[in-house]
Design a protein around this motif. Structure first.
Motif, short mmCIF file in Angstrom:
data_model
loop_
_atom_site.label_atom_id
_atom_site.label_comp_id
_atom_site.label_asym_id
_atom_site.label_seq_id
_atom_site.Cartn_x
_atom_site.Cartn_y
_atom_site.Cartn_z
N ASP A 75 0.83 -1.20 0.00
CA ASP A 75 0.00 0.00 0.00
C ASP A 75 0.86 1.25 0.00
OD1 ASP A 75 -2.29 -1.52 0.11
OD2 ASP A 75 -2.47 -1.40 2.30
N ARG A 76 0.25 2.38 -0.35
CA ARG A 76 0.91 3.67 -0.15
C ARG A 76 1.01 3.91 1.34
NH1 ARG A 76 0.50 7.41 -4.55
NH2 ARG A 76 -0.49 6.49 -6.37
N TRP A 77 1.99 4.75 1.73
CA TRP A 77 2.19 4.96 3.16
C TRP A 77 0.95 5.51 3.84
CZ3 TRP A 77 1.67 9.54 5.75
CH2 TRP A 77 1.58 10.70 4.95
N TRP A 135 7.68 -0.22 -0.32
CA TRP A 135 8.24 0.91 -1.06
C TRP A 135 9.26 1.67 -0.19
CZ3 TRP A 135 6.90 -0.81 -5.35
CH2 TRP A 135 5.61 -1.33 -5.58
#
Length: 213
Positions: free
Chosen positions: A197-199, A209
């Protein structure tokens, strides 16, 4: 009147003695029943508490991260407290330097202890794998900060907590530390347990990431 005072004193002493006797069981509490790293990690909620602790620690550290660069400055910190930093004059006995050092090593110690404890814990594979991947990230992040800020530094990876033993550790070449941390991050990434997921979609926790970056 004297008899009245004597009665009050005797009553007070009797109550006090009774309280002391009744507290004896409390004072003799078996310390083995208290929480330890070996008994704490029994479920996902307890693992999350440990990860929260490291997340919070990182938020309080890193004052020196930009010093010595063009973006390093005193900002809005009172000059009396940060004047030396604005002029890039900071030494081991300076409070903010000392606090950064001790703060990073507190995280190193905790990450090592949590890793060892969670690896031994009887947890669901998903919970354990995700926790270990995040802990590897936290430790690598902090050692990177230590090396960038201080160069060669003391280095250990086991759950060593004895302050006397830690104080005897010499400095390890920064390249060796960085190589180990890269290997740890690669392990975390390849494990498949880190979130993709995005942060801002993962409550600010380490993701694959962040580890790649």
């Amino acid at each position: 009147m004297k008899n009245k005072y004597k009665y009050i004193i005797i009553t007070f002493v009797t109550i006090l003695c009774g309280s002391i006797i009744s507290c004896s069981d409390f004072l003799n509490e078996d310390a083995r029943g208290l929480l330890t790293p070996d008994t704490f990690f029994t479920n996902e909620a307890e693992v999350t508490l440990a990860l929260n602790k490291l997340t919070n620690d990182l938020g309080a550290a890193g004052f020196l991260e930009h010093l010595g660069t063009d973006v390093g400055n005193s900002g809005r910190i009172p000059l009396s407290a940060a004047g030396r930093f604005g002029a890039y004059e900071y030494f081991p006995d300076t409070g903010r330097v000392n606090n950064t050092w001790s703060g990073y090593y507190t995280t190193v110690r905790d990450a090592n202890v949590f890793l060892a404890s969670i690896e031994r814990a009887d947890l669901d594979d998903e919970v354990k794998g995700n926790a270990i991947a995040q802990l590897l990230f936290f430790r690598a992040y902090v050692y990177l900060k230590l090396v960038v800020t201080f160069g060669d530094v003391p280095y250990w990876r086991n759950d060593l907590t004895n302050i006397e033993e830690v104080s005897l550790l010499g400095k390890t070449d920064s390249k060796e530390i960085l190589n180990d941390m890269v290997a740890d991050l690669e392990q975390a990434i390849s494990s498949g347990y880190m979130s993709t997921d995005r942060w801002n979609e993962y409550e600010g926790r380490p993701t694959v990431w962040a580890a790649r970056m």
